[in-house]
Enzyme design. Structure first.
Site, PDB file in Angstrom:
ATOM      1  N   ILE A 190       1.526   2.206  -9.626  1.00 32.42           N
ATOM      2  CA  ILE A 190       2.044   1.252  -8.873  1.00 32.42           C
ATOM      3  C   ILE A 190       1.369  -0.262  -8.610  1.00 32.42           C
ATOM      4  CG2 ILE A 190       3.084   0.890  -6.688  1.00 32.42           C
ATOM      5  CD1 ILE A 190       3.261   3.747  -6.495  1.00 32.42           C
ATOM      6  N   SER A 194       0.854  -1.339  -0.025  1.00 37.49           N
ATOM      7  CA  SER A 194       0.052   0.108  -0.191  1.00 37.49           C
ATOM      8  C   SER A 194       0.857   1.122   0.100  1.00 37.49           C
ATOM      9  CB  SER A 194      -0.831   0.002   1.346  1.00 37.49           C
ATOM     10  OG  SER A 194      -1.680  -1.021   1.197  1.00 37.49           O
ATOM     11  N   ILE A 195       0.210   2.124  -0.710  1.00 40.12           N
ATOM     12  CA  ILE A 195       1.200   3.416  -1.010  1.00 40.12           C
ATOM     13  C   ILE A 195       1.006   4.146   0.567  1.00 40.12           C
ATOM     14  CG2 ILE A 195       1.272   5.783  -1.699  1.00 40.12           C
ATOM     15  CD1 ILE A 195       0.134   4.676  -4.334  1.00 40.12           C
ATOM     16  N   ASP A 243     -14.140   2.151   8.485  1.00 43.54           N
ATOM     17  CA  ASP A 243     -14.734   2.048   7.242  1.00 43.54           C
ATOM     18  C   ASP A 243     -15.201   3.634   7.004  1.00 43.54           C
ATOM     19  OD1 ASP A 243     -16.734   2.007   5.195  1.00 43.54           O
ATOM     20  OD2 ASP A 243     -16.923  -0.180   5.686  1.00 43.54           O
ATOM     21  N   ALA A 269     -13.931   0.885  -6.025  1.00 43.41           N
ATOM     22  CA  ALA A 269     -14.780   0.913  -7.172  1.00 43.41           C
ATOM     23  C   ALA A 269     -15.145  -0.523  -7.394  1.00 43.41           C
ATOM     24  CB  ALA A 269     -14.544   1.724  -8.496  1.00 43.41           C
ATOM     25  N   LYS A 282     -11.561  10.605  -8.902  1.00 44.58           N
ATOM     26  CA  LYS A 282     -10.402  11.351  -8.637  1.00 44.58           C
ATOM     27  C   LYS A 282     -10.716  12.788  -9.026  1.00 44.58           C
ATOM     28  CE  LYS A 282      -7.726   7.944  -6.998  1.00 44.58           C
ATOM     29  NZ  LYS A 282      -7.866   8.039  -5.662  1.00 44.58           N
ATOM     30  N   LEU A 331      -3.018  -3.743  -4.197  1.00 43.44           N
ATOM     31  CA  LEU A 331      -4.309  -4.192  -4.218  1.00 43.44           C
ATOM     32  C   LEU A 331      -5.415  -3.452  -4.950  1.00 43.44           C
ATOM     33  CD1 LEU A 331      -5.488  -6.768  -2.747  1.00 43.44           C
ATOM     34  CD2 LEU A 331      -6.274  -5.111  -1.016  1.00 43.44           C
ATOM     35  N   TYR A 376     -10.186   2.791 -16.372  1.00 39.68           N
ATOM     36  CA  TYR A 376     -10.251   3.552 -15.190  1.00 39.68           C
ATOM     37  C   TYR A 376     -11.656   4.161 -14.662  1.00 39.68           C
ATOM     38  CZ  TYR A 376      -7.874   5.822 -11.188  1.00 39.68           C
ATOM     39  OH  TYR A 376      -7.596   6.172  -9.932  1.00 39.68           O
TER      40      TYR A 376
HETATM   41  N1  LIG Z   1      -1.513   2.139  -7.172  1.00 43.95           N
HETATM   42  C1  LIG Z   1      -1.592   3.026  -7.939  1.00 43.95           C
HETATM   43  O1  LIG Z   1      -1.206   2.933  -9.225  1.00 43.95           O
HETATM   44  C2  LIG Z   1      -2.224   4.294  -7.710  1.00 43.95           C
HETATM   45  C3  LIG Z   1      -1.704   5.412  -8.525  1.00 43.95           C
HETATM   46  C4  LIG Z   1      -2.250   6.712  -8.154  1.00 43.95           C
HETATM   47  C5  LIG Z   1      -3.289   6.836  -7.151  1.00 43.95           C
HETATM   48  N2  LIG Z   1      -3.579   5.741  -6.349  1.00 43.95           N
HETATM   49  C6  LIG Z   1      -4.132   5.986  -5.048  1.00 43.95           C
HETATM   50  O2  LIG Z   1      -3.607   5.778  -4.057  1.00 43.95           O
HETATM   51  C7  LIG Z   1      -4.437   5.313  -2.790  1.00 43.95           C
HETATM   52  C8  LIG Z   1      -3.872   3.974  -2.179  1.00 43.95           C
HETATM   53  O3  LIG Z   1      -4.196   3.240  -2.916  1.00 43.95           O
HETATM   54  P1  LIG Z   1      -3.138   1.743  -3.136  1.00 43.95           P
HETATM   55  O4  LIG Z   1      -2.784   1.804  -4.578  1.00 43.95           O
HETATM   56  O5  LIG Z   1      -2.042   1.935  -2.097  1.00 43.95           O
HETATM   57  O6  LIG Z   1      -3.880   0.510  -2.863  1.00 43.95           O
HETATM   58  P2  LIG Z   1      -4.478  -0.070  -1.503  1.00 43.95           P
HETATM   59  O7  LIG Z   1      -5.315  -1.309  -2.149  1.00 43.95           O
HETATM   60  O8  LIG Z   1      -3.266  -0.527  -1.037  1.00 43.95           O
HETATM   61  O9  LIG Z   1      -5.201   0.904  -0.759  1.00 43.95           O
HETATM   62  C9  LIG Z   1      -6.412   1.268  -1.143  1.00 43.95           C
HETATM   63  C10 LIG Z   1      -7.010   1.305   0.444  1.00 43.95           C
HETATM   64  O10 LIG Z   1      -8.432   1.767   0.602  1.00 43.95           O
HETATM   65  C11 LIG Z   1      -8.790   1.199   1.432  1.00 43.95           C
HETATM   66  N3  LIG Z   1     -10.450   1.458   1.585  1.00 43.95           N
HETATM   67  C12 LIG Z   1     -11.303   0.868   0.502  1.00 43.95           C
HETATM   68  N4  LIG Z   1     -12.553   1.118   0.993  1.00 43.95           N
HETATM   69  C13 LIG Z   1     -12.405   1.730   2.235  1.00 43.95           C
HETATM   70  C14 LIG Z   1     -13.631   1.844   3.029  1.00 43.95           C
HETATM   71  N5  LIG Z   1     -14.861   1.757   2.804  1.00 43.95           N
HETATM   72  N6  LIG Z   1     -13.176   2.684   4.353  1.00 43.95           N
HETATM   73  C15 LIG Z   1     -11.909   2.431   4.421  1.00 43.95           C
HETATM   74  N7  LIG Z   1     -10.844   2.480   3.908  1.00 43.95           N
HETATM   75  C16 LIG Z   1     -11.140   1.862   2.634  1.00 43.95           C
HETATM   76  C17 LIG Z   1      -8.562  -0.315   1.403  1.00 43.95           C
HETATM   77  O11 LIG Z   1      -8.545  -0.904   2.550  1.00 43.95           O
HETATM   78  C18 LIG Z   1      -7.149  -0.042   1.217  1.00 43.95           C
HETATM   79  O12 LIG Z   1      -6.266  -0.068   2.246  1.00 43.95           O
HETATM   80  C19 LIG Z   1      -5.830   5.190  -3.619  1.00 43.95           C
HETATM   81  O13 LIG Z   1      -6.615   6.427  -3.367  1.00 43.95           O
HETATM   82  C20 LIG Z   1      -5.580   5.027  -5.157  1.00 43.95           C
HETATM   83  O14 LIG Z   1      -6.751   5.355  -5.932  1.00 43.95           O
HETATM   84  C21 LIG Z   1      -3.015   4.623  -6.634  1.00 43.95           C
END
Ligand SMILES: NC(=O)c1ccc[n+]([C@@H]2O[C@H](COP(=O)([O-])OP(=O)(O)OC[C@H]3O[C@@H](n4cnc5c(N)ncnc54)[C@H](O)[C@@H]3O)[C@@H](O)[C@H]2O)c1
Length: 257
Positions: free
Chosen positions: A193, A19-20, A64, A95, A164, A196, A157
């Site tokens: 990146i 996770s980021i 949540d 989504a 977003k 999940l 997307y």
């Molecule tokens: N991975 C990429 O390529 C990328 C690029 C740009 C932006 N992002 C954004 O970075 C952020 C983190 O995503 P990630 O890629 O690290 O994936 P990740 O799956 O590790 O993180 C997404 C998180 O959202 C949480 N989540 C979802 N529904 C939820 C809810 N109802 N209540 C609380 N938490 C909830 C999940 O538990 C998870 O921890 C997101 O906003 C994603 O859109 C990701």
């Protein structure tokens, strides 16, 4: 690296070590912050508690973001544990798989509402909850994570791009609202990146390949690079920056052909 010594932060969005938000938690902790991590549902609790063991004196609690009662409890617990709050990292997005693979016209009303609620509205709800705790500290920094799919079309997307766009607009309205209280609100727009969340986007690996082929740096970024930029925005080094979407994407956003 920028310092977060003596600061406390809430980090929402840790699911696992990819996770980021987890990379940001590690970087924030290394920069001197004490952090609270949340986990979404029992399914992720063990993961997050295991990860948190590597941090200094963390708080760990369920959240949540669709549940206002849970949001209120998180800030009550932070108030008791930290007595105030300097920063919030919002890394929650969701989504349905169908909405990230079907033609965009098939987006359902329910799927649209859910994506916008979890991925965009939640930033408003968390900012509102953080406000009294940040006021007590004389200001704060709120950071969310977004993607270029807010402005440009990336295949599949779909509704997440719409969410977003709403999220980035929310950053600007919150920044205007909270700026007089010395609370800054920014987003980092990260390159693709493998996580999940991104694995839910059908054909995600082809997006990664396009960055390798075309981004000025000829690669995408990793979570540590996003995390270092995050620490800058969360710290006093970023004190003049608000209402900004900082691109951390190897420069891909600037490319035309
Ligand atoms: N991975 C990429 O390529 C990328 C690029 C740009 C932006 N992002 C954004 O970075 C952020 C983190 O995503 P990630 O890629 O690290 O994936 P990740 O799956 O590790 O993180 C997404 C998180 O959202 C949480 N989540 C979802 N529904 C939820 C809810 N109802 N209540 C609380 N938490 C909830 C999940 O538990 C998870 O921890 C997101 O906003 C994603 O859109 C990701």
């Amino acid at each position: 690296m920028s310092s977060l010594a003596g600061k406390t932060g809430l980090i929402v969005g840790v699911a696992n070590k990819r996770s980021i938000a987890w990379a940001i938690a590690q970087a924030a902790s290394a920069a001197g912050a004490r952090v609270a991590l949340t986990f979404q549902g029992e399914r992720l609790e063990e993961n997050v508690r295991d990860l948190a063991e590597g941090l200094t004196d963390p708080l760990v609690m369920p959240l949540d973001v669709t549940d206002d009662g849970q949001i209120a409890r998180v800030f009550e617990e932070i108030d008791r544990g930290f007595g105030g709050l300097d920063f919030v990292v919002h890394g929650a997005a969701y989504a349905t798989r169908e909405d990230l693979s079907n033609p965009f016209t098939q987006t359902t009303r329910e799927g649209f509402k859910m994506a916008l609620d979890i991925s965009a509205y939640s930033l408003i709800a968390l900012s509102r909850g953080a406000l009294p705790l940040m006021e007590r500290k004389g200001g704060g920094s709120i950071l969310t994570l977004t993607y270029l799919g807010s402005e440009r079309v990336f295949q599949n997307y779909n509704v997440m791009g719409v969410a977003k766009a709403a999220l980035e607009s929310t950053v600007r309205y919150l920044a205007a609202d909270l700026g007089p209280k010395k609370i800054r609100v920014n987003a980092i727009s990260a390159g693709p990146i493998k996580t999940l969340a991104s694995s839910g986007v059908s054909g995600f690996s082809s997006i990664l390949q396009i960055y390798r082929d075309r981004a000025p740096l000829r690669r995408t970024v990793d979570t540590a690079e996003v995390a270092e930029a995050a620490v800058f925005l969360l710290s006093d080094a970023g004190r003049g920056v608000t209402a900004e979407v900082l691109m951390v994407d190897g420069g891909y956003h600037a490319t035309g052909m």
